[in-house]
Write a protein that holds these residues in place. Structure first.
Motif, short mmCIF file in Angstrom:
data_model
loop_
_atom_site.label_atom_id
_atom_site.label_comp_id
_atom_site.label_asym_id
_atom_site.label_seq_id
_atom_site.Cartn_x
_atom_site.Cartn_y
_atom_site.Cartn_z
N MET A 1 11.02 31.02 -20.07
CA MET A 1 11.73 31.27 -17.80
C MET A 1 11.38 31.82 -17.60
O MET A 1 12.01 32.93 -17.79
CB MET A 1 13.46 30.35 -17.83
CG MET A 1 13.65 29.29 -17.01
SD MET A 1 15.38 28.79 -16.47
CE MET A 1 15.25 27.65 -17.96
N SER A 2 10.72 31.67 -16.44
CA SER A 2 10.72 33.49 -15.74
C SER A 2 11.88 33.30 -14.80
O SER A 2 12.54 32.98 -14.98
CB SER A 2 9.55 32.89 -14.21
OG SER A 2 10.02 31.71 -13.28
N GLY A 3 11.54 34.76 -14.45
CA GLY A 3 12.79 35.59 -13.55
C GLY A 3 13.17 35.05 -12.09
O GLY A 3 14.88 34.12 -12.00
N GLU A 4 12.03 34.28 -11.70
CA GLU A 4 12.76 33.33 -10.24
C GLU A 4 13.05 32.25 -10.99
O GLU A 4 13.89 31.68 -10.46
CB GLU A 4 11.07 33.46 -10.12
CG GLU A 4 11.86 32.20 -7.92
CD GLU A 4 10.18 32.22 -8.05
OE1 GLU A 4 10.54 31.19 -7.23
OE2 GLU A 4 9.43 32.73 -8.22
N MET A 5 12.98 31.59 -12.06
CA MET A 5 13.72 30.57 -12.21
C MET A 5 14.95 30.84 -12.77
O MET A 5 15.67 29.86 -12.21
CB MET A 5 12.70 29.71 -13.43
CG MET A 5 13.72 28.47 -13.78
SD MET A 5 13.98 27.36 -12.53
CE MET A 5 12.26 26.75 -12.12
N GLN A 6 15.45 31.66 -13.32
CA GLN A 6 16.47 31.96 -13.86
C GLN A 6 17.71 31.88 -12.61
O GLN A 6 18.66 31.69 -13.02
CB GLN A 6 16.82 33.28 -14.39
CG GLN A 6 15.55 32.97 -16.25
CD GLN A 6 15.84 33.88 -16.85
OE1 GLN A 6 16.52 35.11 -16.65
NE2 GLN A 6 14.55 33.86 -18.15
N ASN A 8 16.89 30.67 -9.71
CA ASN A 8 17.19 29.60 -9.23
C ASN A 8 18.80 28.98 -10.08
O ASN A 8 19.20 28.71 -9.00
CB ASN A 8 15.71 28.78 -8.87
CG ASN A 8 14.76 29.72 -8.33
OD1 ASN A 8 15.65 30.04 -7.36
ND2 ASN A 8 13.74 29.10 -8.00
N SER A 40 10.80 19.47 -16.25
CA SER A 40 11.04 21.68 -16.06
C SER A 40 12.83 22.20 -15.78
O SER A 40 13.38 21.31 -15.10
CB SER A 40 9.92 21.86 -15.10
OG SER A 40 9.99 21.36 -14.13
N ASP A 42 12.78 23.38 -12.49
CA ASP A 42 12.61 22.87 -11.43
C ASP A 42 13.34 21.01 -11.49
O ASP A 42 14.17 21.24 -10.67
CB ASP A 42 11.87 22.80 -10.44
CG ASP A 42 11.57 24.83 -10.66
OD1 ASP A 42 12.61 24.91 -10.25
OD2 ASP A 42 10.32 24.49 -9.81
#
Length: 104
Positions: A1-6, A8, A40, A42
């Motif tokens: 999981m990307s840092g941005e998703m984490q 969020n 996902s 999101d």
């Protein structure tokens, strides 16, 4: 999981915590959504927001609905992509009948 998703998901968890949802119940809901239902990150976060909308519509505390969602892992996994709609219907029937979701 990307840092941005984490980031969020952490932000969403903090917002849900302000509404009374424990971090463990939120995390369980995200885990069920992603692992059992193939969403996902999101989509899983959106699912948790939809649970909040359902709780408002039915007049059920979001903390209770989120906890129930996490407890229904086996049922939701079997239902796949229809699991969220089925869970929302189960919550509605539970509210109308007064029966515990686990008994339904």
């Amino acid at each position: 999981m990307s840092g941005e998703m984490q980031a969020n998901l952490a932000k969403e968890a903090a917002l849900m915590a302000e509404l009374g949802v424990s971090n463990s119940d939120y995390a369980k809901g995200i885990e069920v959504s992603m692992k059992s239902m193939g969403m996902s990150g999101d989509e899983a976060a959106d699912n948790m927001r939809q649970l909040r909308a359902t709780s408002i519509d039915l007049g059920i505390p979001i903390s209770q609905l989120t906890k129930n969602f996490g407890e229904q892992t086996n049922m939701l996994a079997k239902l796949g992509e229809t699991g969220v709609d089925s869970f929302n219907e189960l919550a509605r029937v539970s509210k109308i009948t007064g029966m515990d979701m686990n008994k339904l």
